[in-house]
Design a protein around this motif. Structure first.
Motif, PDB file in Angstrom:
ATOM      1  N   PHE A 108       1.058  -1.262   0.006  1.00 39.85           N
ATOM      2  CA  PHE A 108      -0.020   0.118  -0.058  1.00 39.85           C
ATOM      3  C   PHE A 108       0.739   1.317   0.064  1.00 39.85           C
ATOM      4  N   VAL A 109       0.635   2.151  -1.065  1.00 36.80           N
ATOM      5  CA  VAL A 109       1.603   3.185  -1.266  1.00 36.80           C
ATOM      6  C   VAL A 109       0.865   4.427  -1.323  1.00 36.80           C
ATOM      7  N   SER A 110       1.145   5.556  -0.524  1.00 36.42           N
ATOM      8  CA  SER A 110       0.469   6.716  -0.612  1.00 36.42           C
ATOM      9  C   SER A 110       0.996   7.802  -1.024  1.00 36.42           C
ATOM     10  N   ARG A 111       0.943   8.594  -1.936  1.00 35.24           N
ATOM     11  CA  ARG A 111       1.731   9.692  -2.491  1.00 35.24           C
ATOM     12  C   ARG A 111       0.800  11.125  -2.307  1.00 35.24           C
ATOM     13  N   ALA A 112       1.262  12.096  -1.610  1.00 34.98           N
ATOM     14  CA  ALA A 112       0.679  13.159  -1.617  1.00 34.98           C
ATOM     15  C   ALA A 112       0.652  14.026  -3.011  1.00 34.98           C
ATOM     16  N   LEU A 113      -0.377  14.301  -3.409  1.00 35.36           N
ATOM     17  CA  LEU A 113      -0.300  15.290  -4.816  1.00 35.36           C
ATOM     18  C   LEU A 113      -0.872  16.874  -4.350  1.00 35.36           C
ATOM     19  N   TYR A 114      -1.401  16.998  -3.334  1.00 32.40           N
ATOM     20  CA  TYR A 114      -1.868  17.873  -2.774  1.00 32.40           C
ATOM     21  C   TYR A 114      -1.526  18.037  -1.482  1.00 32.40           C
ATOM     22  N   PRO A 115      -0.387  18.411  -0.954  1.00 30.29           N
ATOM     23  CA  PRO A 115       0.165  18.669   0.372  1.00 30.29           C
ATOM     24  C   PRO A 115      -0.909  19.156   1.259  1.00 30.29           C
ATOM     25  N   TYR A 116      -0.638  19.246   2.696  1.00 26.38           N
ATOM     26  CA  TYR A 116      -1.328  19.854   3.465  1.00 26.38           C
ATOM     27  C   TYR A 116      -0.971  21.357   3.635  1.00 26.38           C
ATOM     28  N   ASP A 117      -2.160  22.038   3.494  1.00 24.62           N
ATOM     29  CA  ASP A 117      -1.937  23.456   3.709  1.00 24.62           C
ATOM     30  C   ASP A 117      -2.914  23.854   4.803  1.00 24.62           C
ATOM     31  N   CYS A 118      -2.619  24.404   5.734  1.00 28.45           N
ATOM     32  CA  CYS A 118      -3.533  24.697   7.110  1.00 28.45           C
ATOM     33  C   CYS A 118      -4.715  25.716   6.799  1.00 28.45           C
ATOM     34  N   ARG A 119      -4.506  26.528   5.556  1.00 30.12           N
ATOM     35  CA  ARG A 119      -5.507  27.291   5.073  1.00 30.12           C
ATOM     36  C   ARG A 119      -6.672  26.597   4.415  1.00 30.12           C
ATOM     37  N   ARG A 120      -6.217  25.496   3.852  1.00 31.34           N
ATOM     38  CA  ARG A 120      -7.302  24.676   3.227  1.00 31.34           C
ATOM     39  C   ARG A 120      -7.063  23.125   3.612  1.00 31.34           C
ATOM     40  N   PRO A 121      -8.137  22.650   4.539  1.00 31.73           N
ATOM     41  CA  PRO A 121      -8.097  21.520   5.332  1.00 31.73           C
ATOM     42  C   PRO A 121      -8.569  20.274   4.166  1.00 31.73           C
ATOM     43  N   VAL A 122      -7.839  20.165   3.182  1.00 33.08           N
ATOM     44  CA  VAL A 122      -7.963  19.213   2.309  1.00 33.08           C
ATOM     45  C   VAL A 122      -6.585  18.550   1.862  1.00 33.08           C
ATOM     46  N   PHE A 186      -9.239  -6.925  -4.965  1.00 34.49           N
ATOM     47  CA  PHE A 186      -9.442  -8.208  -5.203  1.00 34.49           C
ATOM     48  C   PHE A 186      -9.066  -8.573  -6.582  1.00 34.49           C
ATOM     49  N   GLY A 187      -8.244  -7.781  -7.174  1.00 40.32           N
ATOM     50  CA  GLY A 187      -8.056  -8.066  -8.722  1.00 40.32           C
ATOM     51  C   GLY A 187      -6.593  -8.731  -8.921  1.00 40.32           C
ATOM     52  N   VAL A 188      -6.182  -9.179  -9.947  1.00 39.36           N
ATOM     53  CA  VAL A 188      -4.883  -9.604 -10.182  1.00 39.36           C
ATOM     54  C   VAL A 188      -3.790  -8.625 -10.632  1.00 39.36           C
ATOM     55  N   LEU A 189      -4.233  -7.303 -10.984  1.00 41.95           N
ATOM     56  CA  LEU A 189      -3.311  -6.341 -11.060  1.00 41.95           C
ATOM     57  C   LEU A 189      -3.317  -5.100 -10.067  1.00 41.95           C
ATOM     58  N   PRO A 190      -2.136  -4.363  -9.767  1.00 45.50           N
ATOM     59  CA  PRO A 190      -2.295  -3.440  -8.757  1.00 45.50           C
ATOM     60  C   PRO A 190      -3.383  -2.376  -8.924  1.00 45.50           C
ATOM     61  N   ALA A 191      -3.968  -1.986  -8.094  1.00 50.34           N
ATOM     62  CA  ALA A 191      -5.344  -0.915  -8.227  1.00 50.34           C
ATOM     63  C   ALA A 191      -4.638   0.536  -7.865  1.00 50.34           C
ATOM     64  N   THR A 192      -5.007   1.596  -8.681  1.00 50.25           N
ATOM     65  CA  THR A 192      -4.815   2.809  -8.604  1.00 50.25           C
ATOM     66  C   THR A 192      -6.039   3.734  -8.225  1.00 50.25           C
ATOM     67  N   ILE A 193      -5.837   4.432  -6.920  1.00 52.13           N
ATOM     68  CA  ILE A 193      -7.022   5.275  -6.766  1.00 52.13           C
ATOM     69  C   ILE A 193      -6.436   6.754  -6.319  1.00 52.13           C
ATOM     70  N   TYR A 194      -7.359   7.584  -6.646  1.00 54.33           N
ATOM     71  CA  TYR A 194      -7.151   8.949  -6.293  1.00 54.33           C
ATOM     72  C   TYR A 194      -7.920   9.333  -5.047  1.00 54.33           C
ATOM     73  N   LEU A 195      -7.601   9.677  -4.179  1.00 54.33           N
ATOM     74  CA  LEU A 195      -8.277   9.984  -2.757  1.00 54.33           C
ATOM     75  C   LEU A 195      -8.203  11.684  -2.327  1.00 54.33           C
ATOM     76  N   VAL A 196      -9.356  12.130  -1.989  1.00 52.92           N
ATOM     77  CA  VAL A 196      -9.316  13.379  -1.294  1.00 52.92           C
ATOM     78  C   VAL A 196      -9.878  13.117   0.081  1.00 52.92           C
ATOM     79  N   VAL A 197      -9.148  13.684   0.926  1.00 53.11           N
ATOM     80  CA  VAL A 197      -9.398  13.746   2.588  1.00 53.11           C
ATOM     81  C   VAL A 197      -9.697  14.915   2.904  1.00 53.11           C
ATOM     82  N   SER A 198     -11.013  15.281   3.510  1.00 57.81           N
ATOM     83  CA  SER A 198     -11.208  16.553   3.905  1.00 57.81           C
ATOM     84  C   SER A 198     -11.628  16.585   5.352  1.00 57.81           C
TER      85      SER A 198
END
Length: 206
Positions: A108-122, A186-198
């Motif tokens: 499981f690998v998590s890469r931040a594309l929109y790094p934390y910014d205290c003025r924008r809690p996303v 549950f697949g046979v290939l790696p899964a790629t997901i884009y996640l937004v946390v607010s």
């Protein structure tokens, strides 16, 4: 977003020494702002006191699980523990220089594309899940939401006591992440997901 004790050892992420220093500096600021002791934080995060002390002084690189537990215990966004304290102007994140953390030996690998910014809690993440891997996460702080879209593969999401939801390429889901939840490829290939946390409340600047 796993809460386990597996170390972060990915080659294309900050080195353990660099990560340890950054986390130690940010943690010291957060503890000072909130008037918390390491002992109290150990109780709230359910991390061994000696282990937390080593993380706090920069002598131990924290796992992905450590970071989530500390963030949840302090009521701050995950990214506030690892992101740069100041950003100005244009920020370019090169694919060749990702800032990623991992668990389960790279399953499981998590890469931040929109790094934390205290003025924008996303926060915005690129996630990669190995075939057959289940990534379990404890509840995040109250009001935290996750919105994700599957870019490749097929995954299963379980949120709290809700029935499992299968998502295929192009499918999206939005849910409150303040309950235990999990992601399974549950697949046979790696899964790629884009996640937004607010976050409902991002707290104070670290």
């Amino acid at each position: 977003m796993r809460n386990d004790a597996s170390p972060i050892t990915r080659r294309d992420q900050p080195s353990p020494d660099t990560l340890s220093r950054i986390v130690a500096e940010r943690l010291a600021r957060l503890l000072n702002r909130r008037g918390r002791s390491l002992g109290r934080l150990a109780e709230l995060s359910d991390i061994d006191a000696d282990e937390l002390a080593r993380i706090a002084c920069g002598r131990q690189a924290p796992s992905l699980g450590h970071l989530w537990r500390i963030a949840n215990a302090l009521g701050v966004p995950f990214g506030s523990l690892v992101a740069s304290t100041e950003r100005q102007g244009v920020l370019v994140i090169r694919k060749s220089e990702p800032q990623a953390v991992e668990s389960a030996g790279g399953a499981f690998v998590s890469r931040a594309l929109y790094p934390y910014d205290c003025r924008r809690p996303v926060e915005f993440y690129h996630l990669a899940i190995a075939p057959g891997h289940i990534e379990r996460s404890e509840a995040h702080s109250p009001g935290t939401k996750e919105n994700l879209v599957v870019a490749r593969g097929s995954i299963e999401i379980i949120v709290g006591k809700e029935p499992p939801v299968q998502l295929d390429e192009g499918d999206a889901i939005d849910f409150l992440a303040d309950v235990p939840h999990s992601y399974r490829n549950f697949g046979v290939l790696p899964a790629t997901i884009y996640l937004v946390v607010s976050y409902a409340d991002a707290g104070e600047e670290a």
